[in-house]
Motif scaffolding. Sequence first.
Motif, mmCIF file in Angstrom:
data_model
loop_
_atom_site.group_PDB
_atom_site.id
_atom_site.type_symbol
_atom_site.label_atom_id
_atom_site.label_comp_id
_atom_site.label_asym_id
_atom_site.label_seq_id
_atom_site.Cartn_x
_atom_site.Cartn_y
_atom_site.Cartn_z
ATOM 1 N N GLU A 110 37.128 38.422 50.893
ATOM 2 C CA GLU A 110 36.890 36.972 50.927
ATOM 3 C C GLU A 110 37.635 36.264 49.791
ATOM 4 O O GLU A 110 37.593 35.052 49.688
ATOM 5 N N GLY A 111 38.329 37.019 48.942
ATOM 6 C CA GLY A 111 39.065 36.417 47.831
ATOM 7 C C GLY A 111 38.149 36.117 46.660
ATOM 8 O O GLY A 111 36.933 36.301 46.737
ATOM 9 N N VAL A 112 38.749 35.677 45.572
ATOM 10 C CA VAL A 112 37.979 35.353 44.367
ATOM 11 C C VAL A 112 38.390 33.948 43.942
ATOM 12 O O VAL A 112 39.581 33.656 43.851
ATOM 13 N N ASP A 113 37.412 33.094 43.698
ATOM 14 C CA ASP A 113 37.705 31.731 43.264
ATOM 15 C C ASP A 113 37.654 31.682 41.730
ATOM 16 O O ASP A 113 36.605 31.899 41.128
ATOM 17 N N PHE A 114 38.794 31.416 41.125
ATOM 18 C CA PHE A 114 38.861 31.412 39.658
ATOM 19 C C PHE A 114 38.641 30.020 39.063
ATOM 20 O O PHE A 114 38.673 29.860 37.850
ATOM 21 N N SER A 115 38.454 29.009 39.931
ATOM 22 C CA SER A 115 38.410 27.626 39.441
ATOM 23 C C SER A 115 37.372 27.463 38.338
ATOM 24 O O SER A 115 36.222 27.866 38.497
ATOM 25 N N GLY A 116 37.801 26.861 37.258
ATOM 26 C CA GLY A 116 36.904 26.526 36.154
ATOM 27 C C GLY A 116 36.440 27.738 35.361
ATOM 28 O O GLY A 116 35.575 27.616 34.495
ATOM 29 N N LEU A 117 37.012 28.920 35.614
ATOM 30 C CA LEU A 117 36.504 30.134 34.954
ATOM 31 C C LEU A 117 37.491 30.693 33.927
ATOM 32 O O LEU A 117 38.695 30.462 34.014
ATOM 33 N N ARG A 118 36.904 31.456 32.985
ATOM 34 C CA ARG A 118 37.724 32.136 31.969
ATOM 35 C C ARG A 118 37.979 33.562 32.460
ATOM 36 O O ARG A 118 37.037 34.336 32.641
ATOM 37 N N VAL A 119 39.236 33.851 32.675
ATOM 38 C CA VAL A 119 39.601 35.138 33.282
ATOM 39 C C VAL A 119 40.345 35.993 32.265
ATOM 40 O O VAL A 119 41.185 35.485 31.516
ATOM 41 N N GLY A 120 40.034 37.300 32.246
ATOM 42 C CA GLY A 120 40.801 38.243 31.433
ATOM 43 C C GLY A 120 41.481 39.209 32.369
ATOM 44 O O GLY A 120 40.840 39.750 33.272
ATOM 45 N N GLN A 121 42.780 39.380 32.198
ATOM 46 C CA GLN A 121 43.483 40.359 33.048
ATOM 47 C C GLN A 121 44.024 41.489 32.186
ATOM 48 O O GLN A 121 44.761 41.241 31.224
ATOM 49 N N ILE A 122 43.654 42.707 32.533
ATOM 50 C CA ILE A 122 44.151 43.870 31.796
ATOM 51 C C ILE A 122 45.265 44.503 32.630
ATOM 52 O O ILE A 122 45.047 44.852 33.788
ATOM 53 N N GLY A 123 46.447 44.627 32.039
ATOM 54 C CA GLY A 123 47.543 45.288 32.751
ATOM 55 C C GLY A 123 48.683 44.345 33.083
ATOM 56 O O GLY A 123 48.478 43.236 33.585
ATOM 57 N N THR A 124 49.890 44.810 32.776
ATOM 58 C CA THR A 124 51.105 44.026 33.030
ATOM 59 C C THR A 124 52.168 44.897 33.696
ATOM 60 O O THR A 124 53.331 44.912 33.303
ATOM 61 N N GLY A 125 51.749 45.647 34.726
ATOM 62 C CA GLY A 125 52.697 46.358 35.586
ATOM 63 C C GLY A 125 53.137 45.410 36.695
ATOM 64 O O GLY A 125 52.951 44.188 36.611
ATOM 65 N N SER A 126 53.721 45.970 37.762
ATOM 66 C CA SER A 126 54.201 45.132 38.875
ATOM 67 C C SER A 126 53.097 44.228 39.407
ATOM 68 O O SER A 126 53.317 43.049 39.709
ATOM 69 N N THR A 127 51.886 44.789 39.521
ATOM 70 C CA THR A 127 50.761 44.025 40.061
ATOM 71 C C THR A 127 50.373 42.889 39.122
ATOM 72 O O THR A 127 50.255 41.726 39.537
ATOM 73 N N GLY A 128 50.143 43.239 37.853
ATOM 74 C CA GLY A 128 49.710 42.232 36.885
ATOM 75 C C GLY A 128 50.717 41.099 36.789
ATOM 76 O O GLY A 128 50.346 39.919 36.690
#
Length: 548
Positions: free
Chosen positions: A183-201
């Motif tokens: 169903e996807g993820v709604d990031f609106s108005g949220l503080r997001v942390g992303q771990i990883g900077t490979g092709s996907t990141g």
Amino acid sequence: MPDTITREAPRQATGTAEFDAIVIGAGFSGLYQLHLLRDRLGLSVRVLEQADGVGGTWYWNRYPGARCDSESHSYCFSFSEDLYKEWEWTERYPEQPEIMRYLNWVADKLDLKRDIGFNTRVTACRYDAVANRWQVTTEGGETLAATYLITAVGCLSTANVPKIPGLESFQGHWYHTGQWPHEGVDFSGLRVGQIGTGSTGIQAVPVIAAQAKHLTVFQRTANYSVPARNGPLSDDFKAWTKENYRTIREVMHSTPNGHPFVISDRSCWDVSAEERRTLYEAAWEKGGLQFRATFRDLLIDKEANDTAAEFLRAKIREIVKDPETAAKLADIDHPYAAKRPPIDTEYFEAYNRDNVSLVDVRSNPIERITPKGAQLRDGTEVELDIIVFATGFDAMTGPLLRLGITGRDGLPLSEAWAAGPRTYLGLQVAGFPNMFTITGPGSPSVLCNMPIAIEQHAEWIADCIAHLRAKGIARLEPAPEAVDRWVEHVNEAAHATLLPQAGHSWYLGANVPGKPRVFMPYAGGMARYRQICADVAAKGYEGFVLSD
Ligand code: NA7
């Protein structure tokens, strides 16, 4: 390959469903293998797939920005001219939903779904030497048996979620990119942390940044990236691909990496520094994986590679306005393309946004996840509502080891591979008769445009099975000496390149704690590999033991 034969109906004497062949996985490889074995050889075949639809890797990888980095006119089946010409791609690189539409279209067109058991997770595969059959058990309690077991489980399908202490206490939500909610993820108005900077990141950052209130990227290893230059395909280009189907296929079959472009035969040292820069600029403008084809020696000569690496680092410093962030992003510790080289859409540009920040977790690691976010070694707590793990996969061996495979004399695959994967041609394992591993470790697989690698394996396997049946041969498995020689050759091929110099790459298994460090894919080139496999077959399956 013979165009035979009558299909045998499954036999149901013991509650075990009986087939000629069981294929595990319904991505590109499982679909094509089913088509070949069922429709060309006339075998009874069952495909087992844990998802509720076809797609394999693409079924699970629904993260924001998910897109293939092979160009769409090459990221598809090419075995059938009709199939190739009938489908219309819309963009230079296919997005995940478009790949899913394509694979569903192929599956319907070839009427494949009726022989696929969806929502069926395999828990054990056991070779019964007396019956010379593979017994397969599923999570739902089904038992099936077949003469041939073919794994079509992909190379990047076992998510790697690092064991960071405290994750269970996190009060927000966390997701791995390879197990993304439908169903996807709604990031609106949220503080997001992303771990990883490979092709996907690198694909996900700009898309998440455009929606989130704030995005913190946790980078362990800085990475190169070249612009993808994605965009809609023109009608002229679409027509050109159809008119040139044969030539495109020939190019893909003749190059080391199975892509539809030719690697230059020019050395980096054949041109002046100024000319070199002009050529890199042109490749940068053109975009995509072709950048690494600018010179023939980029992957074998470290000094040649340095010229590309420095060009790309300078681009990062040019794009990213904050010098401190630019320095962290450009502080890359491995040769260009020694790890899988990402391509992107506005990745480095995203760091110029006010709502994106970068944390270097090599110098300041995440010590633990707290209920509110991520706590770094220096004591800083980064408050987060969502954590995105773009942390890759237990690649190549992970998907095979979780199938619970045991070979002759009850030998578990995990034991046979305790010191790392050992195969012959990446196609078979000694002690596991009649088991074939599509794009298994020791084959070009992830170093190649995948559909090209997959088609070659599925065709080789179908030809091999046709041979066994035509000659009345019950079993085929590699001789241990052939495995030793192949493992050595895979090693030599890797060490003839700069690839092993990225000591922390997933090609080496280094991203998963405790995994043996063995360079897994075959780096000798797809065209050369194709020839080796063809020669082996032509010499009566040299290196294999064939028995009644
Ligand atoms: P990759 O290429 O394995 O990238 C994973 C990224 O996650 C990479 O930057 C890793 O850093 C990072 N990572 C992994 N574990 C950790 C921990 N524990 N802490 C911090 N950072 C971590 O996976 P992708 O999904 O991006 O790409 C896989 C393939 O899919 C790709 O190559 C294409 O073929 C398609 P590291 O570099 O290990 O320091």
